[in-house]
Each structure stands twice: as C-alpha cells, then as structure tokens.
Design a protein around this motif. Structure first.
Motif, PDB file in Angstrom:
ATOM      1  N   LEU A 345       1.106  -1.089   0.191  1.00  0.00           N
ATOM      2  CA  LEU A 345      -0.319  -0.012   0.123  1.00  0.00           C
ATOM      3  C   LEU A 345       1.133   1.059   0.362  1.00  0.00           C
ATOM      4  O   LEU A 345       0.799   1.909  -0.685  1.00  0.00           O
ATOM      5  CB  LEU A 345      -0.814  -0.173   1.312  1.00  0.00           C
ATOM      6  N   ARG A 346       1.252   1.169   0.983  1.00  0.00           N
ATOM      7  CA  ARG A 346       2.612   1.968   0.541  1.00  0.00           C
ATOM      8  C   ARG A 346       3.343   2.525  -0.812  1.00  0.00           C
ATOM      9  O   ARG A 346       3.165   3.721  -1.200  1.00  0.00           O
ATOM     10  CB  ARG A 346       3.913   2.320   1.987  1.00  0.00           C
ATOM     11  N   SER A 348       2.791   1.518  -3.506  1.00  0.00           N
ATOM     12  CA  SER A 348       1.755   1.337  -4.596  1.00  0.00           C
ATOM     13  C   SER A 348       0.847   3.166  -4.315  1.00  0.00           C
ATOM     14  O   SER A 348       0.158   3.620  -4.903  1.00  0.00           O
ATOM     15  CB  SER A 348       0.495   0.699  -4.841  1.00  0.00           C
ATOM     16  N   GLU A 349       1.310   4.145  -2.561  1.00  0.00           N
ATOM     17  CA  GLU A 349       0.936   4.872  -2.992  1.00  0.00           C
ATOM     18  C   GLU A 349      -0.673   5.110  -2.575  1.00  0.00           C
ATOM     19  O   GLU A 349      -1.774   5.876  -3.424  1.00  0.00           O
ATOM     20  CB  GLU A 349       1.084   5.974  -3.836  1.00  0.00           C
ATOM     21  N   GLY A 350      -1.589   3.799  -2.191  1.00  0.00           N
ATOM     22  CA  GLY A 350      -3.122   3.852  -1.919  1.00  0.00           C
ATOM     23  C   GLY A 350      -3.390   3.682  -2.610  1.00  0.00           C
ATOM     24  O   GLY A 350      -4.645   3.346  -2.673  1.00  0.00           O
ATOM     25  N   GLU A 351      -3.086   3.149  -4.150  1.00  0.00           N
ATOM     26  CA  GLU A 351      -3.441   2.445  -5.247  1.00  0.00           C
ATOM     27  C   GLU A 351      -4.433   1.037  -5.201  1.00  0.00           C
ATOM     28  O   GLU A 351      -4.803  -0.006  -5.863  1.00  0.00           O
ATOM     29  CB  GLU A 351      -2.647   2.341  -6.099  1.00  0.00           C
ATOM     30  N   THR A 352      -3.192  -0.091  -4.350  1.00  0.00           N
ATOM     31  CA  THR A 352      -3.467  -1.323  -3.972  1.00  0.00           C
ATOM     32  C   THR A 352      -2.788  -2.353  -3.104  1.00  0.00           C
ATOM     33  O   THR A 352      -1.673  -2.001  -2.277  1.00  0.00           O
ATOM     34  CB  THR A 352      -2.460  -1.949  -5.698  1.00  0.00           C
ATOM     35  N   LEU A 353      -3.236  -3.157  -2.391  1.00  0.00           N
ATOM     36  CA  LEU A 353      -2.549  -4.045  -1.688  1.00  0.00           C
ATOM     37  C   LEU A 353      -1.734  -4.879  -1.773  1.00  0.00           C
ATOM     38  O   LEU A 353      -1.353  -6.043  -0.981  1.00  0.00           O
ATOM     39  CB  LEU A 353      -3.499  -4.831  -1.023  1.00  0.00           C
TER      40      LEU A 353
END
Length: 386
Positions: A345-346, A348-353
């Motif tokens: 998450l970090r 991808s800057e909040g885009e994917t897990l």
C-alpha cells in the motif's frame, strides 16, 4: 527482558531447553546467594515492567463479574449433594469478619442467590451458565501469567476454552468441598467419635485439623492457577512453590490487617457514602490479586535464576517451551501478511494491496528518486565547467 509477549516470539519446544534440565539446581537450597539476590532484584523490576498493577486491576474487574456466577455455581454444586444451606452457615461466620459496610451492601444479593431454587434441568443449566461466567477470571489470570512468563498464547480457542472450563470446574468443586468441611464436618466428627468411644475428643481434634485441610485446599487452588493457566511447560507441578507460599501467607496477613484497619480506623462512609461497602470489597479484591501476581513473578524470576545458574541464556527471556504454538504461529503469519499488504500500500501510494508485478518496486522505477516529490528526469541539468 521484555514485558509484553509478541505473537512471533520463538517459544517452540524444539528450540528451547527441556523444562527439567539436569543442570538446573533441584531445590531452593542449591540456589546460590547471588542467584537469590538477582531473583529478588528482577522480581521488583519485572513487577513494574509487566504492569502487574494494571493486570491486578483487570483481574479485580473479572472478579466482580465472576462473583455472582461463582456463588450460583457453589449453591448448585452443594444442592446436588443435599447441602444447599451449607453456604448460608459459612456466610454467617464470615459476617463477623467482614466490615459492616461491606456486609450491608452484599447481603441482599446473597440472600436472593441463596433462596433461588434450581431443581432438575434448571440446576444443570444454571451450573453450566455459572461455570461459563466464572471461567472469565481464570482466563484473565492465564493472560496475566503469559505476560509474566513472556510467552504468547498459543493454544487454540477450543483447546484453551476446554482447559479453562475444566480448571474452573475443579476449583469450584474444591470450593464446595471446603464449605462442606467447614460446616458439616462437626456433626460427622461427633458421630464418629461416639462410635469409636472418643466422644468430644474427636470433635476437638477435628476442629483443629479441619483448618489444615482447608489450608491444603487453598494451596491446591493456587498451585493449579500458577501451573495450568500460562502457556508454558513448567518444570513440574509443585504443590507449594516459593511464590505460592509467599502469596498465601501474605494474603492471609493482608486480609486480616485490611479488615482490622477498615473496622477500627477506616472511615469510608464519610467519603463514599452508600458506596463504601462496594469500595471496600473492590480494594480487598485488588489487594489479593496483586499479591497473587507478586507470587507468580517470584516463581518466574526464581526459574530465571535457576536457568542462569545452570548456564542457560535467560537474561532477556525465560527459556521455557510453550505448551502449544498453533494459535501464535497463525497470528504471526497473519501479522506478516498484514505487514506485506501495508508495504504494498505504501509503495503503490494507496492504489493496491497486492505486490507490484516484476522485480523492481515503484521506488526504483525510472523518473523517481529517494526524495519524496522529486523527479530525476525533470531536474535541471548543471553544465560541467570546461
């Protein structure tokens, strides 16, 4: 030495020495003077580091919620053996010891509980319900013991529940037995004395001996709490350990001293009014739970001293294998998965897990630098001097 057990702590039986290592001193007499001194110092330090004051407060909370179910369970067990009124006789004896404010507060509740009939299936249902509620204290005591021994709970929900229910049931049976000994034993002793020609002599002897029997029951209950509740394989079952002995003796002295102070010097009515009885009861419960945890800390630090004297590295944590690691291993795997998802998450800057495809991470991709918000492609170029 850490004060909070972590799910991934390595306490597997295969990676720690056996509980009964031959190198350990067998008896307290074999523990050296420096080892005793070290155990005393670490007991004081660990009591604070483990937050035993807060743990005792939590146990007091559980004690309050388990008090009524425990009385119901005792009434049910005594009713099965036709001794439903035995508890009333014991409470009449207790009335002379407990401060008046406390007795006036709890006596209406006790009268209601003792007068509640529970025949047939109702008795069984009531007993099972009371057992479920009373086991809350035993479970909480086990969690406190795990913190003291610095081990995570590795037993599964079903296994742990069955063990704690069985332990609670055994403690309740011992409690009911102590009540019967206290109340019914007098006439029985007199009948036996008349049968063998001793008469009142048998009653006199038993009136003294029964206190030793009751003390033995208390010793067994404390030994079971210390041995069976934590998720560690202790060296062996001890009927009376050093910590248990300290806990029992200090509890008796502290109880007598506390009630003497409240009855003669304390003026809780002026401060708390109608709540004085409740406050006194809570203070006494907190005092007893604190002493029990002190005894547990003494046992754990004596075990640490035994291990150190045997050359086992126990400076930071006790080297005792866990009873079970199934649940703690599962929690460790879940924690690792959560950490991995947080990392993705970090990146991808909040885009994917999910993890990014390929071997290169977003932080190493072209056009990005280690500094946040700085693009290497758009950075101004500096001409080199000719």
């Amino acid at each position: 030495m850490t004060s909070q057990p972590s799910p991934d702590k390595d306490k597997h039986p295969s990676t720690t020495p056996p509980p009964e290592d031959d190198r350990k001193p067998e008896s307290p007499a074999q523990i050296t003077r420096p080892s005793w001194k070290y155990a005393l110092k670490t007991t004081i330090r660990e009591f604070s580091a483990d937050g035993c004051g807060d743990l005792a407060a939590g146990l007091t909370y559980r004690s309050v919620f388990s008090l009524v179910p425990t009385i119901l369970a005792l009434v049910s067990i005594l009713s099965i053996f036709g001794q439903g009124q035995a508890l009333s006789s014991v409470l009449e004896e207790v009335r002379g010891i407990v401060p008046t404010e406390t007795w006036d507060t709890i006596s209406p509740l006790l009268d209601t509980l003792l007068s509640t009939p529970a025949p047939g299936i109702g008795l069984l249902i009531g007993l099972l319900t009371a057992l479920w509620a009373a086991s809350g204290y035993v479970k909480a005591f086990g969690r406190a013991m795990n913190i003291i021994y610095d081990v995570p709970e590795g037993r599964g929900v079903i296994k742990l529940t069955v063990q704690m229910y069985a332990l609670t049931a055994l403690i309740l049976v011992l409690g009911a037995l102590s009540i019967v000994i206290f109340v019914v034993s007098g006439p029985i002793a007199e009948a036996v004395g008349n049968a063998i020609g001793l008469g009142s002599v048998a009653v006199t002897v038993w009136n003294v001996a029964k206190w030793f029997v009751l003390a033995l029951i208390v010793v067994v209950v404390v030994a079971l709490l210390y041995y069976a509740t934590p998720n560690v394989r202790q060296p062996r079952f001890r009927w009376i350990s050093m910590g248990a002995l300290i806990a029992i003796v200090v509890s008796v002295i502290a109880t007598l001293g506390f009630f003497f102070y409240v009855s003669n010097f304390g003026n809780y009515n002026a401060t708390y009014g109608a709540l004085a009885g409740v406050i006194i009861l809570l203070l006494w419960m907190y005092l007893i739970n604190t002493i029990l945890l002190v005894g547990a800390e003494v046992d754990s630090e004596i075990e640490r001293a035994r291990q150190l004297q045997a050359g086992i590295e126990a400076e930071r944590e006790l080297q005792l294998p866990a009873r079970d690691t199934k649940a703690s291993d599962k929690k460790a795997e879940q924690l690792e998965q959560q950490v991995e998802e947080g990392t993705n998450l970090r990146l991808s800057e909040g885009e994917t897990l999910e993890a990014p495809s390929g071997d290169a991470s977003r932080s190493d991709a072209p056009g990005r630098s280690d500094e946040p918000g700085r693009d290497t492609d758009s950075a101004p170029k500096v001409e080199q001097p000719k």
